[in-house]
Write an enzyme that holds these catalytic residues in place. Structure first.
Site, short mmCIF file in Angstrom:
data_model
loop_
_atom_site.label_atom_id
_atom_site.label_comp_id
_atom_site.label_asym_id
_atom_site.label_seq_id
_atom_site.Cartn_x
_atom_site.Cartn_y
_atom_site.Cartn_z
N PHE A 127 0.86 -1.18 0.00
CA PHE A 127 0.00 0.00 0.00
C PHE A 127 0.90 1.24 0.00
O PHE A 127 1.82 1.35 0.81
CB PHE A 127 -0.95 0.01 1.20
CG PHE A 127 -1.96 1.11 1.10
CD1 PHE A 127 -2.98 1.05 0.16
CD2 PHE A 127 -1.87 2.23 1.90
CE1 PHE A 127 -3.91 2.08 0.04
CE2 PHE A 127 -2.80 3.27 1.79
CZ PHE A 127 -3.81 3.19 0.86
N ASP A 198 2.67 -4.49 8.35
CA ASP A 198 1.47 -3.67 8.36
C ASP A 198 0.28 -4.63 8.31
O ASP A 198 0.13 -5.39 7.34
CB ASP A 198 1.49 -2.73 7.16
CG ASP A 198 0.25 -1.82 7.10
OD1 ASP A 198 -0.78 -2.15 7.72
OD2 ASP A 198 0.32 -0.79 6.42
N TYR A 223 -10.03 0.71 11.48
CA TYR A 223 -11.31 1.07 10.85
C TYR A 223 -11.74 0.13 9.74
O TYR A 223 -12.78 0.35 9.14
CB TYR A 223 -11.31 2.52 10.37
CG TYR A 223 -10.12 2.97 9.56
CD1 TYR A 223 -10.05 2.69 8.20
CD2 TYR A 223 -9.09 3.67 10.15
CE1 TYR A 223 -8.96 3.12 7.46
CE2 TYR A 223 -8.00 4.10 9.42
CZ TYR A 223 -7.94 3.83 8.07
OH TYR A 223 -6.87 4.25 7.35
N LYS A 224 -10.97 -0.90 9.49
CA LYS A 224 -11.38 -1.88 8.49
C LYS A 224 -12.08 -3.03 9.22
O LYS A 224 -13.24 -2.91 9.60
CB LYS A 224 -10.16 -2.32 7.69
CG LYS A 224 -9.52 -1.15 6.91
CD LYS A 224 -8.27 -1.58 6.17
CE LYS A 224 -7.57 -0.41 5.51
NZ LYS A 224 -8.31 0.13 4.36
N ARG A 377 -13.00 -5.25 -5.75
CA ARG A 377 -12.70 -5.89 -4.45
C ARG A 377 -14.00 -6.13 -3.68
O ARG A 377 -14.86 -5.24 -3.59
CB ARG A 377 -11.84 -4.99 -3.57
CG ARG A 377 -10.53 -4.54 -4.14
CD ARG A 377 -9.63 -3.97 -3.03
NE ARG A 377 -10.23 -2.85 -2.31
CZ ARG A 377 -9.63 -2.21 -1.32
NH1 ARG A 377 -8.42 -2.58 -0.90
NH2 ARG A 377 -10.23 -1.19 -0.73
#
Lengths: 418, 418
Positions: A127, A198, A223-224, A377
């Site tokens: 990312f 990560d 937050y995922k 996704r």
């Protein structure tokens, strides 16, 4: 393979040991939400907890809340709780700042611990923010360091004695492919390198075992899959054995050994506390606390089993119902119930009209997301999704394709949000 | 000086143009809150706005909130709004990260802009986290830089051509003394140095004129006079003329020129946006938004006038009612209605039993705070305090002293929170 029917998926739902969790989330009517890998859904406990913090804590105790309501210690208290989800011990995790900033801290620490080495090794599929933070750090340190990017399949072979730290996002944000954390960490250690993981797309998505894999450092977001809300507080892990040696430059007053002495010279606190920089943002922390407590009620092994089953079902139904449509699976087909996990908790298909398809699905209430150049996704969040949701998502996908809805002019202009 | 009576202060309250704001805050019954300089009181609009964000935005729009509800742009949208309070222009302020982290960013930028100079100049009375961040940065940059501390009265004389940046907190957190921002900035610029102002105890407390004083960089917090709640988001200012040259190392993806291109190389966005690092913490931001909107309804000149009057009244009543008690005023007695401000929005007295007195006052519902070694701080927040509150605070102080309540054994053990 046996053809899947609506009866098949309804049977899966009736046998689902996690089915009871769904009613503890707010889910808009008619929406099938397959984007929890980007932003988790709202746990009903969050508004309750936030409201209590506002009215009962801030409103009544004012400044007293820092001690009386435990605000000051929340980064470490929540860190200890989160540690249980990621295979860490108490005192190894702090909930603090943002993922990017924590990457900066831990890369700084790692480079300083390997002063004779010059390379941060990562993969080009990582990312981008992790890469950008590494670039910012390297520029600041002046000449001498290098961010070396190799394809993810070549990481283990690329670890040599120039590598100070291997920085990887365990789960690829586009494909959902998962590194073998244990194997990579062993390869890194064999070459004398450190690892920084990560876990943005891992924590809460499947079991993580930081100490079991001998990981050195890790960061993650809330937050995922952890459902703490947009931009919720991030977290960081420093293995106990490195805590004395790990120094980072964001030396704020709350990382001082005695913050309230107001000394003129910084002196790092022991343990993970030295990485807490500033007064913690309490609203974000209490939202995370409520979401985390909910997650901790569930069994992570059951979460993984259902996640794999949802992903498998999604793949099978796309292939069964849309065989003619030109979808190309870019996620690994395999997914482990024990390590190596291989596939995380998302499934991605490539399609030339991917952007339009995702938008047309959203218009029909099926929320996934799109990543350039052609990636669709779909994320699986076992606490609030039903097998039947997957069935209906694919039925709507079929309808989108049949109606050519994805070819509408309005979808030619692209925009996306992680 | 005429003796102050309860009638005097009641007359002041009836003439107070800001009196109507008080009912828009949550204030516990019986409490006289004089610690808004540490944590502002809860505006009633905050729980409403936070609840709306949770239920109407996150709960209904899920991932769509990033665009639909403007979450992604909030750091800049709120920055533009806050700019009006601090004499900045639109595009010069971002609401982001923490004060300490913003200090790190802007010191990094300033040092890089003055590569031939080695000194960060500050005062020994500065709030320690600013000094600690400077120390962390200097250690990271390797040999060559120095944090030089001089007494605050000697700052202007100490600015020479070795100084890259003068880093000061405009308002001293212990005494409330305010630097002359215009004069110091002129002295810095005359010597070729930059300025970084920490406005934690200034913004919202009295008028700040960043562009009027030609300030270069500034940071501040939101949770003191701006009432955004514990650990609310911080902010930073970069004068337009420096924005192209100001580079900082925390180069996260949202500071990229095209974050959603997912390029491998960081390329800074134009303007203030490059200093936004990570996905913004939306809960903290919407709380700040509600608090800020309330603050913007009030006239900052009226806020300053009442703040000075409250502080003057406090000093006068301490001297009138407790003349025998050994209090020593350590705040400036003078306070300007135009620059130089001289005294901020707090009044501090030193007293050998200061800790016990503050604790005994808290037990009687008068909330101030204590700072080592002997400082009692009392802050004035004109939007929610009445002149009569000051009267009763001093009456309770008199009662504490008369009863010897501050000498209780329980107050021998010290603890404090900024």
């Amino acid at each position: 393979m046996t053809r899947v029917t609506l009866d098949t998926v309804r049977a899966l739902d009736s046998d689902d040991p996690l089915a009871g969790f769904r009613e503890r989330f707010v889910l808009p009517d008619g929406v099938i939400y397959l984007d929890g890998n980007s932003l988790g859904a709202l746990p009903k406990a969050v508004p309750e907890r936030v409201s209590a913090m506002l009215h009962e804590e801030w409103g009544r105790h004012l400044i007293g809340g820092w001690l009386k309501d435990g605000w000051m210690e929340k980064p470490l208290v929540l860190g200890d709780r989160l540690a249980r989800l990621v295979g860490a011990a108490a005192g190894e995790v702090a909930v603090v700042d943002t993922t990017s900033i924590n990457v900066f801290k831990l890369l700084s620490a790692a480079l300083a611990m390997r002063p004779e080495r010059t390379v941060i090794l990562s993969n080009a599929e990582n990312f981008p923010t992790d890469l950008y933070m590494a670039q910012g750090l390297i520029r600041q340190l002046g000449a001498g360091h290098e961010l070396r990017l190799v394809p993810e399949t070549e990481i283990e072979d690329a670890i040599d004695d120039t590598v100070a730290v291997v920085m990887l996002t365990e789960t690829n944000f586009k494909t959902g492919a998962v590194f073998d954390m244990g194997a990579v960490t062993r390869a890194a250690h064999a070459a004398g390198a450190l690892t920084l993981w990560d876990l943005a797309h891992s924590a809460g998505a499947f079991p993580v075992d930081l100490n079991g894999t001998a990981a050195d450092f890790a960061v993650g977001c809330s937050y995922k899959y952890l459902n703490a809300g947009p931009g919720g507080p991030a977290w960081m892990f420093v293995a106990r054995r490195h805590q004395e040696a790990a120094h980072q430059p964001l030396t704020g007053w709350l990382g001082h050994d005695r913050p309230f002495n107001f000394d003129l010279e910084y002196r790092p606190a022991d343990g993970i506390r030295r990485h807490v920089c500033s007064s913690p943002g309490v609203l974000g922390l209490v939202a995370f606390e409520a979401a985390l407590d909910l997650m901790l009620e569930a069994d992570m092994t059951a979460i993984r089993a259902k996640s794999v089953a949802l992903g498998d079902l999604f793949i099978q139904l796309v292939e069964q119902e849309c065989d003619d449509a030109g979808f190309r699976l870019i996620s690994p087909r395999a997914a482990g119930l024990t390590p190596p996990w291989i596939r995380g908790s998302q499934v991605s298909f490539a399609h030339p009209d991917g952007y339009g398809i995702v938008q047309a699905l959203i218009a029909r209430g099926v929320v996934g997301d799109f990543r350039d150049p052609d990636v669709m996704r779909f994320g699986f969040a076992p606490l609030y999704q039903r097998y039947e949701d997957v069935w209906h998502a694919i039925a709507r996908l079929r309808a989108v394709l049949d109606g050519g809805e994805h070819l509408a002019e309005v979808y030619r202009e692209r925009a996306s949000v992680t």
